[in-house]
Design a protein around this motif. Structure first.
Motif, short mmCIF file in Angstrom:
data_model
loop_
_atom_site.label_atom_id
_atom_site.label_comp_id
_atom_site.label_asym_id
_atom_site.label_seq_id
_atom_site.Cartn_x
_atom_site.Cartn_y
_atom_site.Cartn_z
N GLU A 128 0.82 -1.21 0.00
CA GLU A 128 0.00 0.00 0.00
C GLU A 128 0.86 1.26 0.00
OE1 GLU A 128 -2.61 -0.27 3.33
OE2 GLU A 128 -3.82 -1.89 2.48
N ALA A 129 2.09 1.16 0.51
CA ALA A 129 2.99 2.32 0.56
C ALA A 129 3.83 2.46 -0.70
CB ALA A 129 3.90 2.21 1.78
N LEU A 130 3.81 1.43 -1.56
CA LEU A 130 4.62 1.46 -2.79
C LEU A 130 3.79 1.97 -3.95
CD1 LEU A 130 6.41 -2.01 -2.49
CD2 LEU A 130 7.35 0.22 -1.87
N ASP A 131 4.42 2.75 -4.83
CA ASP A 131 3.72 3.23 -6.02
C ASP A 131 4.27 2.62 -7.30
OD1 ASP A 131 6.16 4.43 -6.08
OD2 ASP A 131 5.44 6.50 -6.19
N ASN A 132 5.17 1.65 -7.14
CA ASN A 132 5.75 0.96 -8.28
C ASN A 132 5.12 -0.42 -8.39
OD1 ASN A 132 7.54 -0.68 -9.93
ND2 ASN A 132 9.05 0.96 -9.75
N ILE A 133 4.40 -0.66 -9.47
CA ILE A 133 3.66 -1.91 -9.62
C ILE A 133 4.59 -3.11 -9.69
CG2 ILE A 133 3.58 -1.74 -12.14
CD1 ILE A 133 0.80 -3.08 -9.84
N ARG A 134 5.78 -2.92 -10.26
CA ARG A 134 6.73 -4.04 -10.34
C ARG A 134 7.24 -4.43 -8.96
NH1 ARG A 134 10.51 -2.76 -15.71
NH2 ARG A 134 8.80 -2.90 -17.24
N LYS A 135 7.50 -3.45 -8.13
CA LYS A 135 7.93 -3.74 -6.77
C LYS A 135 6.83 -4.43 -5.99
CE LYS A 135 11.47 -0.15 -6.18
NZ LYS A 135 11.88 1.04 -5.39
N GLN A 136 5.59 -3.99 -6.19
CA GLN A 136 4.45 -4.60 -5.51
C GLN A 136 4.34 -6.08 -5.88
OE1 GLN A 136 1.15 -2.15 -6.68
NE2 GLN A 136 1.58 -0.56 -5.17
N ARG A 137 4.44 -6.35 -7.18
CA ARG A 137 4.31 -7.74 -7.64
C ARG A 137 5.49 -8.59 -7.17
NH1 ARG A 137 2.36 -6.38 -13.87
NH2 ARG A 137 0.20 -5.82 -13.35
N SER A 138 6.67 -7.98 -7.09
CA SER A 138 7.86 -8.74 -6.69
C SER A 138 7.74 -9.25 -5.25
CB SER A 138 9.11 -7.89 -6.83
OG SER A 138 9.13 -6.82 -5.89
N LEU A 139 7.05 -8.48 -4.39
CA LEU A 139 6.91 -8.90 -3.00
C LEU A 139 6.03 -10.16 -2.88
CD1 LEU A 139 6.60 -5.55 -1.01
CD2 LEU A 139 8.62 -6.93 -1.48
N TYR A 140 5.08 -10.31 -3.79
CA TYR A 140 4.28 -11.54 -3.82
C TYR A 140 5.03 -12.65 -4.56
CZ TYR A 140 0.25 -8.78 -2.29
OH TYR A 140 -0.61 -7.98 -1.57
N ALA A 141 5.81 -12.25 -5.55
CA ALA A 141 6.49 -13.25 -6.39
C ALA A 141 7.59 -13.98 -5.64
CB ALA A 141 7.06 -12.58 -7.64
N ILE A 142 8.30 -13.30 -4.76
CA ILE A 142 9.45 -13.91 -4.07
C ILE A 142 9.04 -15.17 -3.30
CG2 ILE A 142 11.13 -13.58 -2.20
CD1 ILE A 142 11.40 -10.67 -3.19
N PRO A 143 8.03 -15.11 -2.40
CA PRO A 143 7.66 -16.35 -1.69
C PRO A 143 7.03 -17.39 -2.61
CG PRO A 143 6.16 -14.56 -1.12
CD PRO A 143 7.27 -13.95 -1.89
N VAL A 144 6.23 -16.94 -3.58
CA VAL A 144 5.56 -17.90 -4.48
C VAL A 144 6.59 -18.65 -5.31
CG1 VAL A 144 4.03 -18.11 -6.47
CG2 VAL A 144 3.40 -16.61 -4.57
N ILE A 145 7.50 -17.93 -5.93
CA ILE A 145 8.52 -18.56 -6.77
C ILE A 145 9.45 -19.43 -5.92
CG2 ILE A 145 10.53 -18.12 -8.23
CD1 ILE A 145 9.08 -15.62 -9.24
N GLY A 146 9.81 -18.93 -4.73
CA GLY A 146 10.69 -19.70 -3.85
C GLY A 146 10.08 -21.03 -3.43
N ILE A 147 8.81 -20.99 -3.03
CA ILE A 147 8.13 -22.22 -2.60
C ILE A 147 7.95 -23.16 -3.78
CG2 ILE A 147 5.94 -23.13 -1.72
CD1 ILE A 147 5.72 -20.54 -0.03
N ALA A 148 7.57 -22.60 -4.95
CA ALA A 148 7.40 -23.44 -6.14
C ALA A 148 8.72 -24.11 -6.54
CB ALA A 148 6.86 -22.59 -7.29
N PHE A 149 9.81 -23.35 -6.48
CA PHE A 149 11.13 -23.88 -6.85
C PHE A 149 11.54 -25.01 -5.92
CE2 PHE A 149 15.84 -23.61 -6.67
CZ PHE A 149 16.10 -23.89 -8.01
N LEU A 150 11.37 -24.81 -4.61
CA LEU A 150 11.73 -25.86 -3.65
C LEU A 150 10.84 -27.09 -3.79
CD1 LEU A 150 12.46 -23.77 -0.41
CD2 LEU A 150 14.11 -24.86 -1.93
N THR A 151 9.57 -26.86 -4.11
CA THR A 151 8.64 -27.98 -4.30
C THR A 151 9.04 -28.83 -5.50
OG1 THR A 151 6.82 -26.67 -3.35
CG2 THR A 151 6.22 -28.60 -4.66
#
Length: 379
Positions: A128-151
């Motif tokens: 909510e404090a970020l105005d950069n859409i790429r940064k916003q998406r990256s915060l969700y992408a990091i755990p999702v990609i990390g968990i998917a990769f380890l799986t």
């Protein structure tokens, strides 16, 4: 861009730290059907406990400043810490000082669920404090990609949910296929019926009154109750005409859930389609006619393109209803992911049905949301 310290984020971070000291962070089962033993975070994570604790504390400290870069950094640490916690937990059976067998497993306990919830809420508040859409998406992408990769690498196979998955892998993919297939068929049928019906009720006031009276009545009936009501006439039809059973039309199975979900999907489709055509300004239609366009050409080049973003919003709502509502089919033997939610006494097996459904719904919802935004901006 937010300049003040976000106190809500700080509260979540403090609560996340507190959960690391709570009992019942994870549950240990020697065998699948045995009673669980509660284990705290320090025992579960072993030497990695201090790494998880340090990560959670750093999230708190970084959010005690007004610097946006510090909050973004804390969001990255959230994703890394969550992935790391699951990785360490999957290996924890090697050092937990309990009597173990080859069937022993660790499940997420209430304290860890609370910790994960706090971490998710922190990411939401940081975004909510970020105005950069790429940064916003990256915060969700990091755990999702990390968990998917380890799986994919099999590094989370020590988790109870992965043990359940590996036990019923073929059955799981079959259930997932049924869930997706029938959800898409229901959506296709609903769209074919709902959009023309929405256009028709926009043109005829009497039809609008009749259709919305019926739909409003159906909307008040809980899903499982509507399915129970539909079982009676469908059973009578299949008994009188046995040939219908060959096509799946009978009291139990997919048919009652299919009809019920089509009804529920029609409500947002018809409502949004009617609203979409009402919102089209007559001024544009008059200009099209003045330029010599006939009614058919005006509809497909002016009216429909202007109405489509709102119609697509209705499709989005209907899709969410359908993909989540497919769970109801399992109550009457229709299959799908709902089977694991109602036919299991294992929380991990229930999660095996819940998590894929949430992921599918999230992808469908956000994919259609993105399409609506793109089309709206393009008008």
């Amino acid at each position: 861009m937010e300049k003040k310290i976000n106190r809500v984020t700080i509260v979540f971070a403090i609560l996340a730290i507190a959960t690391l000291f709570m009992p019942g962070f994870v549950y240990f089962k020697k065998m699948r059907i045995q009673t669980s033993a509660a284990i705290n975070a320090s025992t579960c994570f072993g030497k990695g406990y201090y790494l998880i604790l340090a990560g959670t504390v750093s999230i708190l400290l970084l959010n005690c400043t007004t610097k946006i870069w510090a909050r973004y950094a804390s969001g990255i640490i959230v994703g890394i810490t969550v992935v790391l916690s699951l990785y360490i937990m999957s290996k924890a059976l090697t050092w937990i000082p309990l009597d173990k067998t080859e069937y022993s497993r660790l499940s997420i306990g209430p304290a860890m669920w609370l910790w994960l919830l706090c971490m998710f809420c922190i990411i939401v508040k940081i975004n909510e404090a970020l105005d950069n859409i790429r940064k916003q998406r990256s915060l969700y992408a990091i755990p999702v990609i990390g968990i998917a990769f380890l799986t994919i690498l099999g590094q989370l196979n020590g988790l109870a949910i992965m043990i359940e998955y590996n036990t019923i892998r073929s059955q799981f993919w079959k259930a997932l296929g049924v869930h997706i297939k029938f959800s898409l068929i229901i959506m296709a049928v609903s769209i074919v019926i709902g959009i023309p019906l929405g256009y028709a009720v926009n043109k005829r006031k009497l039809l609008e009154t009749i259709v919305f009276s019926i739909m409003n009545l159906i909307e008040t009936i809980p899903g499982i109750s509507l399915i129970a009501i539909l079982i009676i006439p469908l059973s009578a039809l299949s008994n009188k005409y046995p040939v219908l059973a060959n096509y799946g039309i009978m009291g139990f199975g997919m048919a009652p859930a299919f009809i019920a979900l089509v009804f529920y999907a029609l409500f947002p489709l018809v409502h949004n389609t009617r609203a979409a055509f009402k919102l089209v300004d007559d001024y544009y239609i008059e200009i099209a006619h003045a330029l010599g366009m006939n009614r058919k050409r005006t509809f497909f080049t002016i009216t429909l393109p202007m109405a489509f973003p709102t119609i697509l919003s209705g499709i989005r709502i209907a899709a969410v209803y359908t993909f989540t509502g497919m769970v109801l089919a399992a109550f009457i033997g229709g299959g799908g992911l709902g089977f694991y939610m109602i036919n299991s006494d294992s929380m991990d097996l229930i999660l095996l049905g819940v998590i894929p459904m949430i992921i599918i719904t999230f992808i469908v919802d956000n994919g259609l949301k993105w399409a609506v935004e793109k089309m709206s901006y393009g008008r």
